[in-house]
Design a protein around this motif. Structure first.
Motif, PDB file in Angstrom:
ATOM      1  N   UNK A 161     -33.224 -31.682  10.273  1.00  0.00           N
ATOM      2  CA  UNK A 161     -34.466 -31.583   9.509  1.00  0.00           C
ATOM      3  C   UNK A 161     -35.609 -31.485  10.509  1.00  0.00           C
ATOM      4  N   UNK A 162     -36.544 -30.606  10.271  1.00  0.00           N
ATOM      5  CA  UNK A 162     -37.687 -30.464  11.149  1.00  0.00           C
ATOM      6  C   UNK A 162     -37.598 -29.226  12.023  1.00  0.00           C
ATOM      7  N   UNK A 163     -38.550 -29.115  12.953  1.00  0.00           N
ATOM      8  CA  UNK A 163     -38.580 -27.987  13.871  1.00  0.00           C
ATOM      9  C   UNK A 163     -37.580 -28.196  14.997  1.00  0.00           C
ATOM     10  N   UNK A 164     -36.756 -27.205  15.292  1.00  0.00           N
ATOM     11  CA  UNK A 164     -35.810 -27.380  16.390  1.00  0.00           C
ATOM     12  C   UNK A 164     -36.477 -27.547  17.753  1.00  0.00           C
ATOM     13  N   UNK A 165     -37.736 -27.081  17.883  1.00  0.00           N
ATOM     14  CA  UNK A 165     -38.439 -27.208  19.162  1.00  0.00           C
ATOM     15  C   UNK A 165     -39.439 -28.357  19.136  1.00  0.00           C
ATOM     16  N   UNK A 181     -28.067 -23.778  16.591  1.00  0.00           N
ATOM     17  CA  UNK A 181     -27.126 -22.836  15.987  1.00  0.00           C
ATOM     18  C   UNK A 181     -25.903 -23.552  15.419  1.00  0.00           C
ATOM     19  N   UNK A 182     -25.670 -24.774  15.844  1.00  0.00           N
ATOM     20  CA  UNK A 182     -24.498 -25.511  15.382  1.00  0.00           C
ATOM     21  C   UNK A 182     -24.860 -26.721  14.519  1.00  0.00           C
TER      22      UNK A 182
END
Length: 621
Positions: free
Chosen positions: A453-457, A448-449
């Protein structure tokens, strides 16, 4: 140039250390002078010439003009005159913090604000309970305020590792604390209100608020109207030092003006090509106009307050007789113990408990690296209530013996609070050694902050601290591209700012441009553009890049130097200082510091090895 992570940039490290040492040295020097003034006052009052102490400060001064006469003692000049300047500078700081500083961000400010309020209320209640038998309940104001100069000086003397976050927390707390103390003085410690001078004061305040619209002579206007306001407030029955606060709160504050900065650059170029007195005057005028008068006055008056006014105040107010009889009477008086308990116990319990409650309820959270042990140490140091405490002693306690007891209580509480704070920091650092700082990421990845680049998970994560003026960071961009091609959507890359301002003068502005572009969803395109044009990072260049990327340029310019954007970059800088980062690029692989080369092969091997690494421990974090 900055060096790669495997070979830290010693020039940059030295520059950053110099900044920290200079700030700590200034705090220590101010506290040392305040302490010298206190010791000299005590020695003077208890010397064979002790009778001259009171006699000197009660020396009458008289200023006359025709039938108009002004009578005052030297003590009045210090407490009513010079201390107006002290409260003026405090008011400037309060105005700045609420307008463009720490207190504009609710999520950042809520913890120290609530803690400061508790640090005002709890000591006062504790004082009232203990001092009830003395009948001196009006002196509750003595225990509500911390001494900012002594507080920061004590922190610098103790020197806990990586104090930046704690110092920011304590400064925010001190600002709110000062606001509460000033309101208490104005509301509860006045001599009865006279409505006519009060109305005159209101008119003068309106006039002061309008001074900002004058084309010239604003400094003189503020000075003349400020003196008039001081007289009106004094005649209205309110302590005249509040005039300093009122003037400060009416003086405008704003971030540096881009138009004036660019105008200064043009005039400087013209002066270099054709030196003349006219160009020199124009450059000086443009330099002044590029900064708010609030910033200029803090810079100009701050040293005089810290190194002259406050030591004189201590010399004029700390001269308590410390003979055996006075000490015996003081330490057998509930008034003395009420002050000691209020400052030492009340401040510590109020601030620490409020912080813990706010954290536990989720109303607010502490900055990364700032745990409860550090807060407890700062809360203990907040019991050093010197300047305003001694100031209120002279207002709230009319009896000379009671004033002596009050001063003994304030001095004793300040010594105990310093010792308690030192002990807490020593124990906390022993239980949680600071060597672990920097091994793991101080602030976990937050989708959120953070910009990424890419998937956060994604199972693989790499966080880079970089500098847009650093050529090594520009090369590292290619390494990251190779890493992403190797892992695809299984890796998430995160960018954070570490502008090395000592060697890269445009790096911080470039970081702000990145954040301004991010507000329009183009941070990645802006980062590539900045790396491609590392030799052209002036404001005009950044605006051109924004236009080429199709951004809303007026909005981009407004965001470029906005408090939120500046604070965002400085957040990353403080995190880097907390982790003792001194070079760019610096990488964290799955939360752990990457040591060694940062070519694509090395980063890929580090990412693959991180899957088998043991989880980080609480001590490491």
């Amino acid at each position: 140039m900055s060096a790669p992570a495997s070979a830290p940039d010693t020039t940059t490290s030295a520059a950053r250390r110099k900044v920290r040492l200079r700030r700590g040295s200034s705090d220590r020097s101010a506290a040392a002078l305040l302490l010298v003034g206190t010791v000299l006052a005590i020695l003077w009052a208890n010397s064979p010439w002790g009778s001259t102490y009171e006699a000197f400060w009660e020396t009458e001064l008289e200023i006359g003009l025709g039938e108009w006469q002004l009578h005052a003692t030297l003590h009045d000049v210090v407490n009513d005159g010079l201390m107006t300047l002290f409260f003026f500078v405090v008011g400037l700081e309060v105005k700045r913090e609420f307008t463009i500083g720490e207190l504009t961000d609710r999520s950042r400010a809520i913890v120290p604000i609530v803690a400061a309020i508790a640090g005002l209320v709890v000591p006062a209640l504790l004082f009232v309970v203990i001092a009830l038998p003395t009948g001196e309940l009006a002196a509750w104001g003595v225990v509500i305020s911390s001494d900012t100069a002594f507080l920061l000086g004590a922190l610098a003397i103790i020197g806990p590792p990586f104090p930046a976050r704690l110092r920011t927390f304590l400064l925010t707390l001190a600002v709110v604390d000062d606001v509460g103390a000033l309101l208490a003085i104005g509301i509860f410690y006045n001599s009865g209100l006279d409505l006519v001078p009060l109305a005159v004061a209101a008119v003068l305040m309106v006039a002061i608020a309008l001074v900002r619209y004058l084309r010239a002579g604003r400094g003189l206007a503020y000075g003349v109207l400020g003196i008039g306001l001081w007289i009106a407030i004094a005649m209205a029955g309110i302590h005249p030092t509040l005039a300093g606060v009122a003037v400060a709160l009416l003086i405008p504050v704003f971030p540096p003006r881009r138009s004036e900065v660019e105008r200064t650059e043009e005039l400087t170029r013209a002066f270099r090509e054709s030196p003349s007195a006219q160009y020199a005057a124009a450059v000086n005028r443009s330099l002044r106009e590029s900064l708010s008068i609030n910033d200029r006055l803090q810079a100009e008056w701050g040293p005089y307050i810290a190194f002259l006014v406050l030591p004189i105040f201590a010399l004029a107010n700390a001269g308590v007789h410390l003979d055996a009889e006075t000490l015996a009477a003081a330490f057998s008086s509930p008034l003395t113990w009420a002050i000691i308990a209020g400052l030492v116990v009340g401040k510590f319990v109020g601030i620490t408990a409020a912080t813990a409650i706010v954290r536990a309820t989720g109303m607010g959270k502490l900055a990364p690296g700032l745990g409860m042990p550090r807060v407890a140490g700062g809360a203990a140091l907040s019991g050093i209530g010197f300047t305003i405490s001694l100031f209120i002693v002279g207002i709230a306690l009319a009896d000379g013996e009671a004033q002596d007891h009050g001063r003994v209580g304030v001095l004793t509480a300040s010594l105990v609070a310093f010792g308690l704070g030192w002990a807490i920091f020593a124990i906390a650092d022993r239980l949680s050694p600071p060597q672990a700082v920097g091994k793991v990421l101080a602030r976990p990845f937050d989708p959120a902050r953070d910009h990424y680049r890419g998937r956060p998970d994604a199972p693989y994560q790499i966080v880079e601290y970089g500098d847009f003026e650093c050529p090594f960071c520009s090369r590292a961009t290619g390494s990251i591209d190779q890493v992403i091609r190797r892992f695809g959507d299984e890796v998430c890359w995160v960018w954070r700012h570490l502008p090395l301002e000592g060697v890269h003068p445009h790096a911080k502005l470039a970081a702000q441009a990145y954040e301004a572009a991010a507000l329009q969803g183009r941070f990645l395109d802006m980062s590539r553009t900045l790396f491609q044009h590392q030799d052209a990072l002036e404001t005009d260049d950044l605006c051109r890049y924004a236009e080429e990327l199709g951004l809303d340029v007026p909005r981009f310019l407004e965001d470029l130097r906005s408090p939120a954007v500046v604070r965002r970059v400085e957040d990353d800088q403080i995190d880097a200082e907390l982790m003792d980062l001194h070079s760019t690029p610096t990488f964290f692989v799955n939360g752990r510091r990457h040591i060694g080369p940062w070519d694509s092969r090395s980063l890929i091997r580090s990412l693959e090895a991180s899957v088998d690494a043991p989880p980080e421990t609480a001590a490491e974090r």
